[in-house]
Design a protein around this motif. Structure first.
Motif, mmCIF file in Angstrom:
data_model
loop_
_atom_site.group_PDB
_atom_site.id
_atom_site.type_symbol
_atom_site.label_atom_id
_atom_site.label_comp_id
_atom_site.label_asym_id
_atom_site.label_seq_id
_atom_site.Cartn_x
_atom_site.Cartn_y
_atom_site.Cartn_z
ATOM 1 N N ASN A 61 0.836 -1.201 0.000
ATOM 2 C CA ASN A 61 0.000 0.000 0.000
ATOM 3 C C ASN A 61 0.866 1.245 0.000
ATOM 4 O OD1 ASN A 61 -2.671 -0.597 -0.195
ATOM 5 N ND2 ASN A 61 -2.871 -1.110 1.983
ATOM 6 N N LYS A 65 1.390 2.426 -7.047
ATOM 7 C CA LYS A 65 0.805 1.654 -8.153
ATOM 8 C C LYS A 65 -0.360 2.402 -8.801
ATOM 9 C CE LYS A 65 -0.260 -1.843 -5.455
ATOM 10 N NZ LYS A 65 0.170 -1.307 -4.156
ATOM 11 N N SER A 66 -1.299 2.840 -7.999
ATOM 12 C CA SER A 66 -2.466 3.532 -8.566
ATOM 13 C C SER A 66 -2.054 4.855 -9.202
ATOM 14 C CB SER A 66 -3.533 3.783 -7.499
ATOM 15 O OG SER A 66 -4.055 2.557 -7.039
ATOM 16 N N GLN A 106 -9.979 0.348 -8.826
ATOM 17 C CA GLN A 106 -9.966 -0.433 -7.590
ATOM 18 C C GLN A 106 -11.363 -0.473 -6.955
ATOM 19 O OE1 GLN A 106 -6.441 0.812 -5.533
ATOM 20 N NE2 GLN A 106 -6.919 -0.370 -3.716
ATOM 21 N N ASP A 180 -6.694 -2.506 -11.580
ATOM 22 C CA ASP A 180 -6.057 -2.047 -10.344
ATOM 23 C C ASP A 180 -6.611 -2.853 -9.173
ATOM 24 O OD1 ASP A 180 -4.509 -0.643 -8.587
ATOM 25 O OD2 ASP A 180 -5.489 1.297 -8.903
ATOM 26 N N GLU A 181 -5.791 -3.715 -8.626
ATOM 27 C CA GLU A 181 -6.167 -4.590 -7.513
ATOM 28 C C GLU A 181 -7.549 -5.209 -7.714
ATOM 29 O OE1 GLU A 181 -4.543 -3.977 -3.933
ATOM 30 O OE2 GLU A 181 -3.172 -2.390 -4.544
ATOM 31 N N ALA A 184 -9.000 -7.716 -4.825
ATOM 32 C CA ALA A 184 -9.052 -7.384 -3.405
ATOM 33 C C ALA A 184 -10.502 -7.549 -2.930
ATOM 34 C CB ALA A 184 -8.568 -5.958 -3.180
ATOM 35 N N THR A 211 -2.355 -4.852 -10.975
ATOM 36 C CA THR A 211 -1.705 -4.741 -9.686
ATOM 37 C C THR A 211 -2.422 -5.713 -8.758
ATOM 38 O OG1 THR A 211 -3.152 -3.107 -8.638
ATOM 39 C CG2 THR A 211 -1.447 -2.266 -10.112
ATOM 40 N N THR A 212 -1.678 -6.333 -7.920
ATOM 41 C CA THR A 212 -2.292 -7.273 -6.994
ATOM 42 C C THR A 212 -1.441 -7.454 -5.748
ATOM 43 O OG1 THR A 212 -3.028 -9.553 -6.681
ATOM 44 C CG2 THR A 212 -1.269 -9.205 -8.263
ATOM 45 N N HIS A 213 -2.125 -7.749 -4.662
ATOM 46 C CA HIS A 213 -1.422 -8.148 -3.446
ATOM 47 C C HIS A 213 -1.260 -9.656 -3.399
ATOM 48 C CE1 HIS A 213 -2.294 -4.180 -1.578
ATOM 49 N NE2 HIS A 213 -1.123 -4.446 -1.078
#
Ligand SMILES: Nc1ncnc2c1ncn2[C@@H]1O[C@H](COP(=O)(O)OP(=O)(O)O)[C@@H](O)[C@H]1O
Ligand SMILES: [Mg+2]
Length: 328
Positions: A61, A65-66, A106, A180-181, A184, A211-213
């Motif tokens: 975080n 990325k965003s 997101q 974007d994520e 999540a 993008t990813t966690h």
């Protein structure tokens, strides 16, 4: 029918010349705000996203990325540096760049009173897609929402909304799709469906940036991976190369008595104290360094009770690269 969705990536430039890089980022700097409260979100980032790839952008975080994605999409203004999407510079040719990219944000920000059909029509209008060229039903079919074309968005499940956002991002048939994520807070089944769509689009020629966690997902899905933290690029390589680099072994060594600090002769090794009687050492694969570490520990007078090894995965690298975040 869905086939026609890929016409655009090839034709967008009006020639057969396709860019090698779907996205190019050069010395990109972003400062939010002014003076004391200003925030340096991107610190001179360089990145190439090869055409046709599924590119993973990993970072904790606040990594930026965003910000990066929003600059690509023309939603945030850069401070300096340059970004081009499909060969179009976001500053000198903002319309061209915007036409080349679709973003799935997101947040699930959908107007609850629009139906999917209306939503896609409005979006197509915003992108200046002529009525005759709109593919509303075709796109809804692609994301499995054809039967919900006339349902209010508020009546759609979370999963359907996410797919509708993918559809919305694709109305102008951009050659680059950014998510974007996207997973999540999304359940396993929905994630699977979403990845199926991503793979389908990619197979049809769309370059994907996500993008990813979920590092496992990046490992499974992406062919190239970049890791950013605090506005800086820490690693960028093919997934395979990244994983190979990580073929290093991690030794976990339990000793009888652990002096702290460690005896000086051990300072030449990459050894960390990880518990009251445990040490951790990173050793390259097959170069004998593991033996050197063990010999060194014994020579320093420590008694080894147990040794275990841990193959380092991408997740491990990620944690190592970004672990200072957790300690602050
Ligand atoms: N509109 C904004 N104004 C001020 N700071 C912002 C703004 N948007 C993001 N930031 C800051 O920029 C940094 C990067 O944020 P962001 O790009 O959202 O990171 P990520 O998407 O990787 O979580 C963070 O420190 C964040 O607080
Ligand atoms: Mg973000």
């Amino acid at each position: 029918m869905v086939q026609s969705l890929i016409d655009s990536p090839a034709n967008l430039n009006g020639s057969d010349q396709l860019p090698d890089h779907a996205v190019e980022v050069r010395n990109l700097v972003k400062v939010y705000g002014h003076g004391e409260t200003s925030k340096l979100a991107l610190k001179g980032l360089n990145l190439d996203i090869p055409r046709g790839s599924i590119f993973g952008l990993l970072g904790p975080n606040g990594a930026g990325k965003s910000t990066l994605i929003n600059i690509m999409a023309g939603l945030v203004l850069k401070t300096s540096g340059s970004v081009s999407v499909w060969g179009r510079d976001v500053t000198s040719d903002p319309r061209g760049a915007k036409a080349a990219i679709g973003v799935v944000p997101q947040e699930l920000n959908l107007d609850p009173f629009f139906t999917p059909r209306e939503l896609l029509d409005v979006q197509a209008g915003m992108f200046g897609v002529p009525r005759a060229q709109r593919r509303t039903m075709e796109i809804l079919e692609m994301v499995g929402l054809a039967d919900k074309a006339d349902a209010y968005a508020r009546a759609l499940s979370g999963g359907m909304r996410r797919r509708l956002l993918v559809a919305k991002a694709m109305v102008h048939s951009p050659p680059v799709l950014v998510l974007d994520e996207p997973t999540a807070g999304v359940d396993v089944e929905l994630r699977r469906q979403l990845w199926e769509q991503v793979l389908l689009l990619n197979a049809r020629g769309v370059t994907i940036l996500l993008t990813t966690h979920y590092l496992e997902e990046a490992e499974q899905l992406c062919d190239r991976i970049a890791i950013i933290d605090q506005g800086q690029l820490l690693a960028c390589d093919t997934k395979d190369n990244l994983l190979n680099k990580l073929e290093s072994k991690r030794l976990v060594i339990t000793v009888e008595y652990l002096p702290n600090p460690l005896p000086e002769p051990l300072s030449k090794f990459q050894i960390r104290i990880v518990g009251p009687d445990q040490l951790e050492a990173d050793c390259a694969h097959g170069d004998g360094s593991a033996m050197a570490v063990l010999d060194g520990i014994r020579a320093a007078g420590l008694t080894i009770r147990d040794i275990s090894t841990q193959e380092a995965g991408l997740e491990d690298l990620f944690l190592r690269l970004t672990s200072h975040k957790e300690s602050t």
